[in-house]
Design a protein around this motif. Structure first.
Motif, PDB file in Angstrom:
ATOM      1  N   GLN A 187     -66.204 -28.090  46.064  1.00  0.00           N
ATOM      2  CA  GLN A 187     -65.350 -29.275  46.084  1.00  0.00           C
ATOM      3  C   GLN A 187     -64.026 -29.024  46.796  1.00  0.00           C
ATOM      4  O   GLN A 187     -63.687 -29.742  47.740  1.00  0.00           O
ATOM      5  CB  GLN A 187     -65.116 -29.756  44.648  1.00  0.00           C
ATOM      6  CG  GLN A 187     -64.220 -30.978  44.558  1.00  0.00           C
ATOM      7  CD  GLN A 187     -64.180 -31.545  43.148  1.00  0.00           C
ATOM      8  OE1 GLN A 187     -65.212 -31.685  42.493  1.00  0.00           O
ATOM      9  NE2 GLN A 187     -62.994 -31.844  42.676  1.00  0.00           N
ATOM     10  N   PRO A 188     -63.233 -27.996  46.403  1.00  0.00           N
ATOM     11  CA  PRO A 188     -61.977 -27.779  47.139  1.00  0.00           C
ATOM     12  C   PRO A 188     -62.189 -27.349  48.580  1.00  0.00           C
ATOM     13  O   PRO A 188     -61.416 -27.750  49.465  1.00  0.00           O
ATOM     14  CB  PRO A 188     -61.267 -26.690  46.324  1.00  0.00           C
ATOM     15  CG  PRO A 188     -62.317 -26.064  45.483  1.00  0.00           C
ATOM     16  CD  PRO A 188     -63.341 -27.108  45.231  1.00  0.00           C
ATOM     17  N   GLY A 234     -62.917 -30.269  50.807  1.00  0.00           N
ATOM     18  CA  GLY A 234     -61.681 -31.028  50.991  1.00  0.00           C
ATOM     19  C   GLY A 234     -60.765 -30.380  52.013  1.00  0.00           C
ATOM     20  O   GLY A 234     -60.161 -31.055  52.860  1.00  0.00           O
ATOM     21  N   LYS A 253     -61.978 -30.858  55.592  1.00  0.00           N
ATOM     22  CA  LYS A 253     -61.621 -32.196  56.083  1.00  0.00           C
ATOM     23  C   LYS A 253     -60.153 -32.256  56.490  1.00  0.00           C
ATOM     24  O   LYS A 253     -59.806 -32.832  57.545  1.00  0.00           O
ATOM     25  CB  LYS A 253     -61.904 -33.228  54.988  1.00  0.00           C
ATOM     26  CG  LYS A 253     -61.586 -34.675  55.370  1.00  0.00           C
ATOM     27  CD  LYS A 253     -62.495 -35.160  56.483  1.00  0.00           C
ATOM     28  CE  LYS A 253     -62.454 -36.678  56.651  1.00  0.00           C
ATOM     29  NZ  LYS A 253     -61.125 -37.215  56.938  1.00  0.00           N
ATOM     30  N   LEU A 254     -59.267 -31.668  55.709  1.00  0.00           N
ATOM     31  CA  LEU A 254     -57.837 -31.673  56.039  1.00  0.00           C
ATOM     32  C   LEU A 254     -57.578 -30.928  57.348  1.00  0.00           C
ATOM     33  O   LEU A 254     -56.793 -31.392  58.189  1.00  0.00           O
ATOM     34  CB  LEU A 254     -57.039 -31.022  54.910  1.00  0.00           C
ATOM     35  CG  LEU A 254     -56.976 -31.776  53.577  1.00  0.00           C
ATOM     36  CD1 LEU A 254     -56.281 -30.928  52.519  1.00  0.00           C
ATOM     37  CD2 LEU A 254     -56.260 -33.112  53.725  1.00  0.00           C
ATOM     38  N   GLU A 264     -56.833 -24.896  48.543  1.00  0.00           N
ATOM     39  CA  GLU A 264     -56.640 -26.343  48.485  1.00  0.00           C
ATOM     40  C   GLU A 264     -55.176 -26.676  48.216  1.00  0.00           C
ATOM     41  O   GLU A 264     -54.604 -27.589  48.825  1.00  0.00           O
ATOM     42  CB  GLU A 264     -57.526 -26.942  47.397  1.00  0.00           C
ATOM     43  CG  GLU A 264     -57.406 -28.468  47.285  1.00  0.00           C
ATOM     44  CD  GLU A 264     -58.190 -29.031  46.121  1.00  0.00           C
ATOM     45  OE1 GLU A 264     -58.744 -30.121  46.259  1.00  0.00           O
ATOM     46  OE2 GLU A 264     -58.247 -28.372  45.059  1.00  0.00           O
ATOM     47  N   HIS A 306     -57.104 -37.919  49.666  1.00  0.00           N
ATOM     48  CA  HIS A 306     -57.727 -36.642  49.326  1.00  0.00           C
ATOM     49  C   HIS A 306     -58.749 -36.823  48.211  1.00  0.00           C
ATOM     50  O   HIS A 306     -59.852 -36.267  48.274  1.00  0.00           O
ATOM     51  CB  HIS A 306     -56.660 -35.633  48.907  1.00  0.00           C
ATOM     52  CG  HIS A 306     -57.204 -34.253  48.658  1.00  0.00           C
ATOM     53  ND1 HIS A 306     -57.712 -33.459  49.663  1.00  0.00           N
ATOM     54  CD2 HIS A 306     -57.347 -33.535  47.518  1.00  0.00           C
ATOM     55  CE1 HIS A 306     -58.134 -32.321  49.168  1.00  0.00           C
ATOM     56  NE2 HIS A 306     -57.927 -32.329  47.864  1.00  0.00           N
ATOM     57  N   LYS A 307     -58.409 -37.595  47.192  1.00  0.00           N
ATOM     58  CA  LYS A 307     -59.346 -37.840  46.093  1.00  0.00           C
ATOM     59  C   LYS A 307     -60.596 -38.564  46.597  1.00  0.00           C
ATOM     60  O   LYS A 307     -61.719 -38.225  46.215  1.00  0.00           O
ATOM     61  CB  LYS A 307     -58.666 -38.665  44.997  1.00  0.00           C
ATOM     62  CG  LYS A 307     -57.626 -37.891  44.200  1.00  0.00           C
ATOM     63  CD  LYS A 307     -57.007 -38.769  43.131  1.00  0.00           C
ATOM     64  CE  LYS A 307     -55.996 -37.992  42.297  1.00  0.00           C
ATOM     65  NZ  LYS A 307     -55.340 -38.841  41.266  1.00  0.00           N
ATOM     66  N   THR A 361     -61.748 -38.499  49.633  1.00  0.00           N
ATOM     67  CA  THR A 361     -62.477 -37.567  50.487  1.00  0.00           C
ATOM     68  C   THR A 361     -63.348 -36.637  49.655  1.00  0.00           C
ATOM     69  O   THR A 361     -64.515 -36.406  49.969  1.00  0.00           O
ATOM     70  CB  THR A 361     -61.493 -36.736  51.338  1.00  0.00           C
ATOM     71  OG1 THR A 361     -60.815 -37.602  52.244  1.00  0.00           O
ATOM     72  CG2 THR A 361     -62.230 -35.657  52.124  1.00  0.00           C
ATOM     73  N   ILE A 362     -62.758 -36.089  48.582  1.00  0.00           N
ATOM     74  CA  ILE A 362     -63.508 -35.184  47.714  1.00  0.00           C
ATOM     75  C   ILE A 362     -64.723 -35.897  47.140  1.00  0.00           C
ATOM     76  O   ILE A 362     -65.842 -35.369  47.141  1.00  0.00           O
ATOM     77  CB  ILE A 362     -62.618 -34.662  46.569  1.00  0.00           C
ATOM     78  CG1 ILE A 362     -61.547 -33.715  47.123  1.00  0.00           C
ATOM     79  CG2 ILE A 362     -63.456 -33.952  45.514  1.00  0.00           C
ATOM     80  CD1 ILE A 362     -62.084 -32.458  47.726  1.00  0.00           C
ATOM     81  N   HIS A 363     -64.518 -37.124  46.648  1.00  0.00           N
ATOM     82  CA  HIS A 363     -65.636 -37.879  46.069  1.00  0.00           C
ATOM     83  C   HIS A 363     -66.710 -38.133  47.116  1.00  0.00           C
ATOM     84  O   HIS A 363     -67.908 -37.953  46.857  1.00  0.00           O
ATOM     85  CB  HIS A 363     -65.140 -39.202  45.504  1.00  0.00           C
ATOM     86  CG  HIS A 363     -66.245 -40.097  45.011  1.00  0.00           C
ATOM     87  ND1 HIS A 363     -66.918 -39.858  43.826  1.00  0.00           N
ATOM     88  CD2 HIS A 363     -66.815 -41.212  45.547  1.00  0.00           C
ATOM     89  CE1 HIS A 363     -67.836 -40.777  43.649  1.00  0.00           C
ATOM     90  NE2 HIS A 363     -67.800 -41.611  44.674  1.00  0.00           N
TER      91      HIS A 363
END
Length: 615
Positions: free
Chosen positions: A156-157, A160, A163-164, A208, A322-323, A325-327
């Motif tokens: 998960q992290p 993320g 993506k960043l 992260e 960010h939230k 994106t993670i989902h």
């Protein structure tokens, strides 16, 4: 009057920030004074990313508040470059080792070119792009890698952060080139995760955290530009706070760069060297993270005095993105095209094909195809569109047990489910569907181990790699032997890792004979699968409601995610009658019944439906 009040407020806030930064404690790692704690707590509740690691109540480093020409003359957009230079002056051996290891991690030609490049911004820009290409190429294997660590704690992290980093390359690199000094460190650490590493969950969370701080750093630079550089204010109190702003932000940047360099140098060593360095306490992960947290809260205190509505909105929007994106990433997984290519490459290997052929020679598709032939277009839709089926697809670790009398259409319904899932997810390589049909008429399709081997084979053919537990089965192939049931069960669960969803449909449990304890053994295996099921597994079984099957499955139905569906129930009879009616209409439309009048056909249909008893 208004202007005077505004200046007074600025002076007041500046004095409070200066007071916070000048406070000291007897022990640097001890509790701060109550005033400092209150100020830092307020900043903690304002703009820091929600995923930041817990704050430790430590006293901040004292910031330099006097005139400093180096800070005065450095544009805010070049602060990462200043931080890198200061870290090099502060710990030259660390940066020397860091740069040498980065050069050594790429091709010899590129490493030589980088060694000749004096501009660190361009140097790190090249490294950033090179490392992110490596990460993108291997991210699928990372997601599907077998690991004792729960996937979400690391995947998960890391997804993320990927993506960043990609967002920076595509949207912000041109306008903020010096930030590549920080993102290159992020990409270098990301590349480490493409192979198993120690303390993966801790490092992933830390990575992260600092990545979000780098993103927030851009917002802080923009805020500084709006509040100071764009206004060119000559107010002395503002000038003092602007120096403090730069000093604090640069120190935060420096701590981030130090964490990246230290981590990368540590993990670039072999296991024995890392152990030796651990024994002498060379790397203090907790201390490094505390230094970043301490400096972040100093910066947060200044943000309280400087922040405007735009900054607040940008921070809130970044956190929301960010939230989301993670989902999204945890739902849809990695880049689909690269995953599909990796799966195709894995299946093209002759050794894989030979292994899967040895593992299972039972083909369940003949039973599936036979059921599809009996299926009439337009039937089964009531089941697939129903609430029970929707709940089964959407809830984690779900079970759907569909039962009914012999000839009630269970196998046709299960084939419709398989067809629906295959069509719905044909373009999504992160979702796998596997099935198995037990059969009275085929002895080979009555064995529990045949079912396990078939499911393993089908799911593995959707993976970009072969899990370790599957590869270990090769020893049995080399010895011309078969693996034990326990090994197959563990291997099946291992194959599920990495997918966003796995659907397993097992038809006709009741056609596994009771003779010789085979049915009992099948129930034990079903129990194992349901108890060991990860969140991404969705199991559907069909059978008659026989006592032993009901006794086993009933124990799992207490979970609200696990559903019993009775085809003989009154509430489903009308839907089944409609399916029977559609099938009769299709049959009577055949040329063989062309001579029958519509009246006769209607009467025949009514009699057949009435006497069908749901079959």
């Amino acid at each position: 009057m208004g202007k005077s009040s505004r200046i007074d407020r600025i002076k007041d806030k500046t004095e409070k920030v200066k007071e916070l930064f000048s406070l000291r404690t007897k022990d640097e790692d001890g509790p701060t004074s109550s005033s400092a704690t209150q100020q830092a707590q307020e900043s903690r509740n304002s703009h820091s990313p929600s995923v930041l690691l817990p704050w430790s109540n430590t006293s901040p480093n004292t910031a330099t508040l006097g005139d400093d020409d180096e800070y005065q003359n450095t544009p805010i957009g070049e602060l990462w470059n200043l931080a890198y230079k200061k870290l090099q002056q502060e710990d030259g051996p660390l940066i020397e080792e860091y740069e040498a290891r980065l050069r050594g991690s790429v091709t010899a030609a590129l490493g030589s070119a980088l060694a000749a490049e004096e501009n660190k911004g361009r140097w790190m820009n090249v490294m950033l792009r090179c490392k992110m290409e490596e990460v993108q190429k291997n991210i699928c294997k990372f997601l599907f890698r077998s690991s004792e660590v729960q996937p979400a704690k690391v995947a998960q992290p890391i997804l993320g952060v990927v993506k960043l980093a990609n967002d920076f390359i595509t949207t912000a690199l041109a306008s903020n080139p010096y930030a590549s000094l920080a993102w290159a460190g992020v990409s270098a650490l990301l590349s480490l995760f493409m192979n198993p590493i120690d303390q993966a969950a801790y490092l992933a969370k830390g990575l992260e955290y600092i990545s979000l701080l780098i993103v927030q750093g851009r917002m802080r630079e923009d805020l500084y530009h709006r509040r100071y550089e764009a206004r060119q204010s000559d107010d002395q109190s503002s000038a003092v706070s602007h120096v403090l702003y730069k000093v604090s932000l640069e120190k935060l940047y420096r701590q981030i760069l130090k964490f990246q360099a230290t981590c990368y140098c540590y993990y670039a060593n072999d296991g024995a060297t890392r152990l030796a360095r651990d024994l002498v306490g060379r790397y203090n992960w907790v201390g490094l993270m505390k230094q970043i947290q301490r400096q972040e809260h100093q910066m947060g205190a200044i943000n309280q005095a400087w922040s405007d509505e735009q900054y607040n909105e940008e921070c809130a929007a970044a956190e929301k993105r960010h939230k989301e994106t993670i989902h999204s990433l945890m739902t849809s997984g990695a880049d689909i095209s690269s995953l599909r290519r990796a799966v195709e490459e894995a299946n093209a290997k002759q050794e894989h094909r030979d292994f899967y052929r040895w593992l299972c020679d039972v083909d369940p598709s003949d039973m599936y195809n036979a059921a599809r032939i009996r299926h009439e277009a337009g039937t089964s839709e009531w089941f697939i569109e129903g609430e029970a089926f929707e709940s089964w697809m959407s809830n984690p670790r779900s079970l759907l047990w569909l039962h009914g009398k012999a000839g009630s259409g269970k196998s046709v319904l299960s084939s419709s489910v398989i067809k629906f899932l295959q069509s719905k997810h044909k373009d999504d390589a992160t979702i796998a569907t596997a099935y198995y049909y037990f059969s009275f008429s085929d002895v080979k399709k009555q064995e529990r181990d045949a079912m396990l081997a078939s499911l393993i084979k089908q799911i593995c053919c959707c993976r970009p790699n072969m899990p370790d537990s599957i590869a270990r089965l090769r020893k049995h192939k080399d010895q011309d032997m078969r693996p034990a049931t326990e090994e197959l069960q563990e291997a099946l669960i291992a194959t599920l890792r990495g997918f966003s969803k796995v659907h397993i449909i097992i038809d006709a449990l009741d056609e596994c004979p009771e003779l010789g304890g085979r049915r009992e053994d099948l129930m034990k295996t079903l129990r194992y699968i349901l108890n060991a099921a990860p969140d991404n597994l969705h199991v559907m079984c069909t059978s008659r409601k026989e006592a032993d099957i009901y006794a086993e499955i009933e124990s799992h139905l207490s979970d609200p995610m696990r559903i019993e569906f009775d085809l003989s129930s009154y509430m489903h009879r009308e839907a089944i009658k409609r399916d029977i009616g559609q099938y009769i209409d299709s049959t009577l439309a055949d040329v063989n019944y062309k001579s029958w009048s519509d009246v006769i056909k209607k009467k025949v249909k009514e009699i057949l439906i009435e006497r069908s008893d749901g079959m």
